[in-house]
Design a protein around this motif. Structure first.
Motif, PDB file in Angstrom:
ATOM      1  N   THR A 198      38.987  57.571  32.153  1.00 45.87           N
ATOM      2  CA  THR A 198      37.657  57.800  31.579  1.00 45.87           C
ATOM      3  C   THR A 198      36.807  56.540  31.653  1.00 45.87           C
ATOM      4  OG1 THR A 198      38.468  57.251  29.360  1.00 45.87           O
ATOM      5  CG2 THR A 198      38.497  59.584  30.011  1.00 45.87           C
ATOM      6  N   GLN A 199      37.429  55.436  32.047  1.00 46.99           N
ATOM      7  CA  GLN A 199      36.718  54.189  32.289  1.00 46.99           C
ATOM      8  C   GLN A 199      37.260  53.550  33.559  1.00 46.99           C
ATOM      9  OE1 GLN A 199      37.168  51.686  28.781  1.00 46.99           O
ATOM     10  NE2 GLN A 199      35.144  52.306  28.033  1.00 46.99           N
ATOM     11  N   VAL A 200      36.381  52.974  34.355  1.00 43.95           N
ATOM     12  CA  VAL A 200      36.780  52.261  35.564  1.00 43.95           C
ATOM     13  C   VAL A 200      36.443  50.792  35.348  1.00 43.95           C
ATOM     14  CG1 VAL A 200      36.383  51.953  38.031  1.00 43.95           C
ATOM     15  CG2 VAL A 200      36.431  54.257  37.055  1.00 43.95           C
ATOM     16  N   THR A 201      37.450  49.937  35.464  1.00 44.78           N
ATOM     17  CA  THR A 201      37.278  48.513  35.193  1.00 44.78           C
ATOM     18  C   THR A 201      37.172  47.713  36.489  1.00 44.78           C
ATOM     19  OG1 THR A 201      39.645  48.039  35.197  1.00 44.78           O
ATOM     20  CG2 THR A 201      38.676  48.798  33.113  1.00 44.78           C
ATOM     21  N   LYS A 202      36.836  46.450  36.317  1.00 40.75           N
ATOM     22  CA  LYS A 202      36.812  45.538  37.456  1.00 40.75           C
ATOM     23  C   LYS A 202      38.168  45.514  38.146  1.00 40.75           C
ATOM     24  CE  LYS A 202      37.015  40.586  38.373  1.00 40.75           C
ATOM     25  NZ  LYS A 202      36.966  39.226  37.780  1.00 40.75           N
ATOM     26  N   ALA A 203      39.242  45.449  37.366  1.00 38.44           N
ATOM     27  CA  ALA A 203      40.587  45.401  37.950  1.00 38.44           C
ATOM     28  C   ALA A 203      40.866  46.645  38.789  1.00 38.44           C
ATOM     29  CB  ALA A 203      41.634  45.258  36.841  1.00 38.44           C
ATOM     30  N   ASP A 204      40.390  47.807  38.337  1.00 40.43           N
ATOM     31  CA  ASP A 204      40.592  49.041  39.097  1.00 40.43           C
ATOM     32  C   ASP A 204      39.928  48.950  40.465  1.00 40.43           C
ATOM     33  OD1 ASP A 204      41.972  50.342  36.985  1.00 40.43           O
ATOM     34  OD2 ASP A 204      40.075  50.934  36.061  1.00 40.43           O
ATOM     35  N   LEU A 205      38.691  48.434  40.496  1.00 42.23           N
ATOM     36  CA  LEU A 205      37.928  48.394  41.744  1.00 42.23           C
ATOM     37  C   LEU A 205      38.344  47.240  42.645  1.00 42.23           C
ATOM     38  CD1 LEU A 205      34.401  49.355  40.393  1.00 42.23           C
ATOM     39  CD2 LEU A 205      35.764  50.651  42.052  1.00 42.23           C
ATOM     40  N   VAL A 206      39.024  46.250  42.098  1.00 41.85           N
ATOM     41  CA  VAL A 206      39.599  45.190  42.922  1.00 41.85           C
ATOM     42  C   VAL A 206      40.867  45.703  43.591  1.00 41.85           C
ATOM     43  CG1 VAL A 206      40.791  42.957  42.828  1.00 41.85           C
ATOM     44  CG2 VAL A 206      38.582  43.252  41.690  1.00 41.85           C
ATOM     45  N   ARG A 207      41.644  46.472  42.846  1.00 41.70           N
ATOM     46  CA  ARG A 207      42.912  46.990  43.365  1.00 41.70           C
ATOM     47  C   ARG A 207      42.690  48.095  44.391  1.00 41.70           C
ATOM     48  NH1 ARG A 207      44.632  48.684  38.877  1.00 41.70           N
ATOM     49  NH2 ARG A 207      45.221  46.606  38.208  1.00 41.70           N
ATOM     50  N   SER A 208      41.629  48.889  44.203  1.00 41.27           N
ATOM     51  CA  SER A 208      41.378  50.033  45.072  1.00 41.27           C
ATOM     52  C   SER A 208      39.878  50.274  45.165  1.00 41.27           C
ATOM     53  CB  SER A 208      42.063  51.291  44.514  1.00 41.27           C
ATOM     54  OG  SER A 208      41.642  52.448  45.195  1.00 41.27           O
ATOM     55  N   ARG A 209      39.417  50.714  46.321  1.00 37.04           N
ATOM     56  CA  ARG A 209      38.005  51.054  46.472  1.00 37.04           C
ATOM     57  C   ARG A 209      37.640  52.244  45.601  1.00 37.04           C
ATOM     58  NH1 ARG A 209      34.001  52.779  45.844  1.00 37.04           N
ATOM     59  NH2 ARG A 209      32.189  53.092  47.171  1.00 37.04           N
ATOM     60  N   MET A 210      38.597  53.117  45.270  1.00 34.48           N
ATOM     61  CA  MET A 210      38.380  54.279  44.411  1.00 34.48           C
ATOM     62  C   MET A 210      37.255  55.158  44.969  1.00 34.48           C
ATOM     63  SD  MET A 210      38.980  52.854  40.544  1.00 34.48           S
ATOM     64  CE  MET A 210      39.287  54.515  39.931  1.00 34.48           C
ATOM     65  N   VAL A 211      37.609  56.008  45.909  1.00 33.36           N
ATOM     66  CA  VAL A 211      36.626  56.813  46.630  1.00 33.36           C
ATOM     67  C   VAL A 211      35.803  57.691  45.705  1.00 33.36           C
ATOM     68  CG1 VAL A 211      38.208  58.755  47.057  1.00 33.36           C
ATOM     69  CG2 VAL A 211      36.334  58.313  48.656  1.00 33.36           C
ATOM     70  N   MET A 212      36.366  58.057  44.538  1.00 33.10           N
ATOM     71  CA  MET A 212      35.605  58.899  43.602  1.00 33.10           C
ATOM     72  C   MET A 212      34.459  58.136  42.935  1.00 33.10           C
ATOM     73  SD  MET A 212      38.411  57.458  42.316  1.00 33.10           S
ATOM     74  CE  MET A 212      39.601  58.623  42.975  1.00 33.10           C
ATOM     75  N   VAL A 213      34.510  56.809  42.949  1.00 32.59           N
ATOM     76  CA  VAL A 213      33.379  56.028  42.460  1.00 32.59           C
ATOM     77  C   VAL A 213      32.413  55.891  43.650  1.00 32.59           C
ATOM     78  CG1 VAL A 213      32.641  53.901  41.317  1.00 32.59           C
ATOM     79  CG2 VAL A 213      34.889  54.847  40.841  1.00 32.59           C
ATOM     80  N   HIS A 214      31.803  57.002  43.957  1.00 34.38           N
ATOM     81  CA  HIS A 214      30.997  57.182  45.167  1.00 34.38           C
ATOM     82  C   HIS A 214      29.521  57.024  44.820  1.00 34.38           C
ATOM     83  CE1 HIS A 214      29.036  59.473  48.411  1.00 34.38           C
ATOM     84  NE2 HIS A 214      30.112  59.247  49.133  1.00 34.38           N
ATOM     85  N   SER A 215      28.735  56.573  45.785  1.00 43.30           N
ATOM     86  CA  SER A 215      27.312  56.343  45.509  1.00 43.30           C
ATOM     87  C   SER A 215      26.601  57.595  45.003  1.00 43.30           C
ATOM     88  CB  SER A 215      26.609  55.827  46.762  1.00 43.30           C
ATOM     89  OG  SER A 215      26.791  56.707  47.851  1.00 43.30           O
ATOM     90  N   SER A 216      27.003  58.775  45.455  1.00 42.37           N
ATOM     91  CA  SER A 216      26.341  60.004  45.007  1.00 42.37           C
ATOM     92  C   SER A 216      26.702  60.381  43.577  1.00 42.37           C
ATOM     93  CB  SER A 216      26.684  61.169  45.943  1.00 42.37           C
ATOM     94  OG  SER A 216      26.069  60.989  47.197  1.00 42.37           O
ATOM     95  N   THR A 217      27.613  59.616  42.961  1.00 42.85           N
ATOM     96  CA  THR A 217      27.952  59.848  41.555  1.00 42.85           C
ATOM     97  C   THR A 217      27.260  58.853  40.627  1.00 42.85           C
ATOM     98  OG1 THR A 217      29.877  58.353  41.322  1.00 42.85           O
ATOM     99  CG2 THR A 217      30.262  60.502  42.367  1.00 42.85           C
ATOM    100  N   PHE A 218      26.613  57.835  41.166  1.00 40.43           N
ATOM    101  CA  PHE A 218      26.099  56.744  40.327  1.00 40.43           C
ATOM    102  C   PHE A 218      24.944  57.212  39.447  1.00 40.43           C
ATOM    103  CE2 PHE A 218      27.278  53.050  43.435  1.00 40.43           C
ATOM    104  CZ  PHE A 218      28.610  53.365  43.287  1.00 40.43           C
ATOM    105  N   VAL A 219      25.059  56.921  38.156  1.00 39.35           N
ATOM    106  CA  VAL A 219      23.959  57.070  37.200  1.00 39.35           C
ATOM    107  C   VAL A 219      23.965  55.798  36.350  1.00 39.35           C
ATOM    108  CG1 VAL A 219      22.979  58.401  35.299  1.00 39.35           C
ATOM    109  CG2 VAL A 219      24.227  59.591  37.115  1.00 39.35           C
ATOM    110  N   PHE A 220      22.809  55.122  36.253  1.00 39.66           N
ATOM    111  CA  PHE A 220      22.779  53.865  35.497  1.00 39.66           C
ATOM    112  C   PHE A 220      21.412  53.668  34.870  1.00 39.66           C
ATOM    113  CE2 PHE A 220      21.997  53.090  39.994  1.00 39.66           C
ATOM    114  CZ  PHE A 220      20.837  52.329  40.011  1.00 39.66           C
ATOM    115  N   ARG A 221      21.362  52.763  33.919  1.00 42.31           N
ATOM    116  CA  ARG A 221      20.121  52.501  33.202  1.00 42.31           C
ATOM    117  C   ARG A 221      19.152  51.746  34.125  1.00 42.31           C
ATOM    118  NH1 ARG A 221      21.242  54.346  28.330  1.00 42.31           N
ATOM    119  NH2 ARG A 221      23.375  54.109  27.513  1.00 42.31           N
TER     120      ARG A 221
END
Length: 306
Positions: free
Chosen positions: A144-167
């Motif tokens: 339910t949370q993606v951390t820096k360590a997660d994205l360093v270890r793996s590109r994590m394809v589900m954290v895809h640009s078409s999913t991005f929502v930010f302030r």
């Protein structure tokens, strides 16, 4: 109050049917807040693109805020990062969201991620459904949370640009990314360094693979990975993450017929992590036992990339 959302869809105008589907999926989200859709045309004709989506109309319930749809030329650096930043700059909304012109948001996407952006979160992603040919494969993070360590270890394809929502105002895309390669990974990693990404682990975006030649631009992908290593030195520290990147570099060099370079990166891959499967795959491609496109086709059929 429900936050307003500026949705940025970059396009070249060369795939109108996919763009129409992406636009329709955004505008038919069951979302009570205002959606300001900005289609940014990179290198194409904005008038022609506006005509392509002219009849895509979003039905709105009584009392809901009206949507706004604009088609603009890319006013910043040519390429995907400049197009995304043009859309961000044109938005006056509370939130910003990205969608590629060949992807499709699924029902409930915007509402779920807007809700996930509670106190202490300024960036959200969601799981995806990879479509390749006739197959659809869900890709979940199990988090339910993606951390820096997660994205360093793996590109994590589900954290895809078409999913991005930010302030809005919190982030901009780095336009120095070579040929726009890995600008989305860089953005997500920068966000996760600030605070964990709020992740909705349900497939709420259909990512269509096969409509783009991105995966076969081997030299661009090499430049993009080298850019990430220089920009984020921590990527070379985690053994699993480093081996994954080195294995990708070995594969891309092998795909270009650079056997010596492929072998050099394969050795670095083995040194970082002996069990990393990309190294032997790259060596098999370099030796001519299998072609790089055949490897990608097999992986994509299972919802994975190299």
């Amino acid at each position: 109050m429900t936050p307003s959302v500026g949705v940025v869809i970059p396009t070249t105008g060369k795939r109108p049917e996919q763009l129409r589907a992406a636009t329709r999926a955004v505008l038919t989200q069951d979302y009570p807040g205002r959606i300001d859709l900005v289609v940014v045309v990179d290198g194409g004709d904005p008038i022609a693109v506006a005509e392509q989506i002219a009849d895509v109309v979003a039905p709105r319930s009584k009392g809901d805020e009206p949507h706004c749809v604009r088609v603009l030329p890319n006013r910043l650096s040519p390429g995907l990062p400049g197009a995304r930043n043009t859309g961000i700059a044109a938005s006056d909304t509370d939130l910003v969201a990205f969608c590629d012109d060949d992807d499709v948001w699924l029902p409930g996407k915007l509402a779920a991620q807007s809700e996930a952006l509670g106190p202490g979160a300024d960036f959200s992603s969601c799981a995806i459904e990879v479509e390749y040919g006739t197959r659809r494969v869900p890709r979940l993070a199990g988090l339910t949370q993606v951390t820096k360590a997660d994205l360093v270890r793996s590109r994590m394809v589900m954290v895809h640009s078409s999913t991005f929502v930010f302030r809005r105002g919190a982030y901009w895309v780095d336009e120095s990314a070579p040929m726009g390669q890995n600008e989305d990974w860089d953005l997500a990693l920068r966000a996760a360094k600030r605070q964990p990404i709020a992740h909705v682990d349900r497939p709420l975006v259909r990512v269509r693979w096969g409509a783009s030649q991105y995966v076969t631009k081997w030299a661009d992908r090499i430049a993009g990975l080298e850019w990430m290593l220089a920009r984020h030195p921590e990527l070379a520290v985690d053994p699993r993450g480093a081996a994954r990147i080195y294995g990708q570099l070995a594969f891309h060099h092998a795909a270009m017929g650079r056997r010596r370079e492929a072998g050099r990166w394969a050795l670095r891959t083995f040194a970082a992590r002996a069990g990393e499967p990309r190294a032997p795959i790259a060596l098999a491609v370099a030796a001519g036992f299998v072609s790089a496109p055949a490897v990608l086709s097999l992986l994509h059929d299972r919802g994975h990339g190299i």
